[in-house]
Enzyme design. Structure first.
Site, PDB file in Angstrom:
ATOM      1  N   ASP A 113      75.904  23.246  26.822  1.00 39.47           N
ATOM      2  CA  ASP A 113      75.137  22.588  27.885  1.00 39.47           C
ATOM      3  C   ASP A 113      73.827  22.074  27.313  1.00 39.47           C
ATOM      4  OD1 ASP A 113      74.570  21.803  30.514  1.00 39.47           O
ATOM      5  OD2 ASP A 113      75.267  23.718  31.339  1.00 39.47           O
ATOM      6  N   HIS A 173      69.971  13.876  28.140  1.00 36.60           N
ATOM      7  CA  HIS A 173      70.008  15.103  28.940  1.00 36.60           C
ATOM      8  C   HIS A 173      71.077  16.078  28.449  1.00 36.60           C
ATOM      9  CE1 HIS A 173      67.337  13.712  32.307  1.00 36.60           C
ATOM     10  NE2 HIS A 173      67.607  12.566  31.720  1.00 36.60           N
TER      11      HIS A 173
HETATM   12  P1  ADP Z   1      74.817  19.551  35.037  1.00 37.33           P
HETATM   13  O1  ADP Z   1      73.670  18.556  35.012  1.00 37.33           O
HETATM   14  O2  ADP Z   1      75.685  19.529  33.819  1.00 37.33           O
HETATM   15  O3  ADP Z   1      75.632  19.486  36.290  1.00 37.33           O
HETATM   16  P2  ADP Z   1      72.756  21.592  35.457  1.00 37.33           P
HETATM   17  O4  ADP Z   1      72.906  23.085  35.602  1.00 37.33           O
HETATM   18  O5  ADP Z   1      71.683  21.176  34.526  1.00 37.33           O
HETATM   19  O6  ADP Z   1      74.176  21.022  35.035  1.00 37.33           O
HETATM   20  O7  ADP Z   1      72.431  20.950  36.870  1.00 37.33           O
HETATM   21  C1  ADP Z   1      73.297  21.108  37.944  1.00 37.33           C
HETATM   22  C2  ADP Z   1      72.567  20.796  39.248  1.00 37.33           C
HETATM   23  O8  ADP Z   1      73.531  20.581  40.266  1.00 37.33           O
HETATM   24  C3  ADP Z   1      71.664  21.930  39.695  1.00 37.33           C
HETATM   25  O9  ADP Z   1      70.474  21.431  40.228  1.00 37.33           O
HETATM   26  C4  ADP Z   1      72.500  22.615  40.770  1.00 37.33           C
HETATM   27  O10 ADP Z   1      71.744  23.233  41.785  1.00 37.33           O
HETATM   28  C5  ADP Z   1      73.291  21.462  41.344  1.00 37.33           C
HETATM   29  N1  ADP Z   1      74.556  21.961  41.900  1.00 37.33           N
HETATM   30  C6  ADP Z   1      75.557  22.550  41.250  1.00 37.33           C
HETATM   31  N2  ADP Z   1      76.525  22.949  42.113  1.00 37.33           N
HETATM   32  C7  ADP Z   1      76.126  22.622  43.346  1.00 37.33           C
HETATM   33  C8  ADP Z   1      76.659  22.760  44.672  1.00 37.33           C
HETATM   34  N3  ADP Z   1      77.821  23.360  44.918  1.00 37.33           N
HETATM   35  N4  ADP Z   1      75.951  22.267  45.703  1.00 37.33           N
HETATM   36  C9  ADP Z   1      74.762  21.667  45.468  1.00 37.33           C
HETATM   37  N5  ADP Z   1      74.203  21.513  44.265  1.00 37.33           N
HETATM   38  C10 ADP Z   1      74.865  21.967  43.210  1.00 37.33           C
END
Ligand code: ADP
Length: 463
Positions: A365, A157
């Site tokens: 990312d 991922h």
């Molecule tokens: P990573 O997997 O590196 O964290 P991604 O952008 O691919 O990055 O996925 C992050 C996920 O986490 C997304 O689905 C996003 O909505 C969720 N997320 C990030 N911050 C929050 C938050 N404050 N509350 C709820 N969900 C969150």
């Protein structure tokens, strides 16, 4: 029908409720339809080092969750150590943050062996195994050593760096070789795929590439990019409920109809958060008309609080947002709202929809699903614009976002101004094309693409 066995570091019950993410839902669907098993860590660390680690088996619909706790040594060496202090920073191109403690590698290997031994006891001859992410790279090699001849796929991922960086990872050649115990190896982008090919050709002079197949270390593995997305319909629906509209109206009232810009990330050094705050400061310097007219809301819940680099980042962001706010705030306006907590997915969907632009500016990312979520949550009649880092996997697909180099503070500030000033017609045109892309990458299509390739192997095995 052959059963699917999914293995990932953490196991999430896909039936746990509306807050469950798209990945768990898509994997849950694939597992449910085959009566499959999801194997991994349950998030628990044993307090008493004298107790043996246990396994728990639980049914959820038509699938089984098979989970284990970790010992303290395993948690330190495998999870916090090799996964989070070695592979995560190195694979995000941050060699300066890599912890070169030898013991981590040994414990990482041992946890993979322990999982393989358990899986070997439940395997049936026609099971397919799908292993997820960097915590589990050597798992297929361990399974092969235990006599498993089943089709095994691996999806990473996060990014895979080029050989110049990968070769600085402890035991990198062991990890690369371990990837060739899989039948299918998937990455987010063609760039990541090419990095593996370059690495293996450098490491083994006899390696050959024939279309999607790479032959090395005596095995032929299909190496391919399978870009992941979100559950588009489910997330889009969340942004259009009456509750979502109430949040949007409340926010607009509070903002006195000022333009809102949003950032949503786990608090992680790969996300470029200090650079992002600096670019907001620069926007206010370069384009003073935004003072009093724009608010930036950054939502960043703490993650991996046990790792020093994350604690340092938290402190830096606190002080940076305080500094910018104290310089620019007025008696009725604050430029930055920095919120350090989780929100339900429904609330996030509404906040995205209420935002004229999003700053999605990771330094590196794998994909970045926030970019997909932001696009899907928009009102197509009046859509907001994502300002997206070129170094997110998503930028390889979402060419109609406003693309930037997140290290370049001026460029990001200018791009944000472009996004905020973009005429309606152009926003609509770009949004339509972005929606085509995110639909094409929908998470259920992603899992079908991968499983089709793994399934072809099942059919190829003589009965
Ligand atoms: P990573 O997997 O590196 O964290 P991604 O952008 O691919 O990055 O996925 C992050 C996920 O986490 C997304 O689905 C996003 O909505 C969720 N997320 C990030 N911050 C929050 C938050 N404050 N509350 C709820 N969900 C969150």
């Amino acid at each position: 029908m052959s059963r699917l066995i999914v293995v990932s570091n953490r196991v999430q019950d896909p039936a746990a409720g509306p807050g469950v993410g798209g990945l768990a839902v898509a994997l849950g669907e694939a597992l449910n339809s085959s009566g499959g098993i999801w194997v991994g860590w349950n998030g628990h660390v044993e307090d008493d080092p004298t107790l043996p680690v246990s396994w728990q088996e639980e049914r959820s619909g038509n699938l089984t969750l098979l989970t284990t706790s970790l010992t303290q040594e395993e948690h330190q060496g495998y999870y916090l150590g090799f996964a989070n202090r070695v592979l995560w920073p190195a694979f995000h191109y941050r060699l300066d943050l890599v912890d070169y403690t030898n013991a981590h590698t040994r414990v990482y290997g041992a946890v993979n062996r322990r999982l393989a031994m358990k899986i070997a006891t439940i395997l049936k001859p026609d099971d397919r195994i799908w292993i997820h992410d960097y915590h589990l790279i050597p798992l297929a090699a361990e399974l092969r050593a235990a006599g498993c001849g089943n089709p095994i796929g691996y999806f990473q991922h996060i990014p895979l760096p080029p050989p110049s960086i990968l070769t600085a990872v402890p035991e990198y050649s062991w990890l690369v070789r371990a990837l060739f115990a899989y039948d299918v190896v998937g990455f987010q982008t063609e760039t990541d795929r090419q990095h593996l090919i370059q690495q293996v050709c450098q490491q083994e002079s006899a390696a050959t590439v024939d279309g999607e197949y790479v032959t090395a270390f005596g095995r032929s593995t299909r190496v391919k990019s399978y870009p992941i997305g979100i559950d588009v319909d489910r997330f889009g629906d969340m942004a259009r409920t009456a509750d979502a509209q109430e949040i949007i109206d409340r926010l607009h009232r509070r903002n006195l109809n000022r333009a809102q810009v949003i950032g949503v990330d786990r608090l992680d050094y790969s996300k470029g958060l200090p650079e992002r705050l600096e670019s907001v400061r620069r926007l206010l310097e370069l384009y003073p008309e935004n003072r009093g007219a724009m608010t930036f809301m950054q939502i960043a819940p703490t993650s991996r609080g046990a790792v020093d680099a994350y604690v340092d980042l938290h402190e830096r962001l606190d002080s940076l947002s305080g500094e910018i706010n104290s310089k620019f705030s007025d008696f009725d306006w604050t430029p930055i709202r920095y919120i350090n907590r989780q929100f339900p997915r429904e609330t996030l969907a509404a906040l995205y929809r209420a935002s004229r632009a999003a700053l999605i500016t990771p330094l590196r990312d794998g994909m970045n699903l926030v970019a997909h979520e932001y696009v899907v949550a928009q009102d197509p009649e009046d859509p907001g614009m994502p300002v997206l880092s070129r170094f997110a996997g998503a930028a390889d697909y979402m060419k109609d976002a406003v693309l930037i180099n997140p290290y370049n503070i001026d460029e990001t500030a200018i791009a944000l101004q472009t996004a905020l000033q973009m005429p309606l017609k152009e926003r609509q045109r770009r949004h339509e094309r972005l929606m085509d892309v995110v639909r094409d990458l929908d998470v259920s299509r992603w899992s079908s693409r991968f499983l089709n390739d793994l399934g072809q192997l099942v059919r190829a095995i003589p009965s």
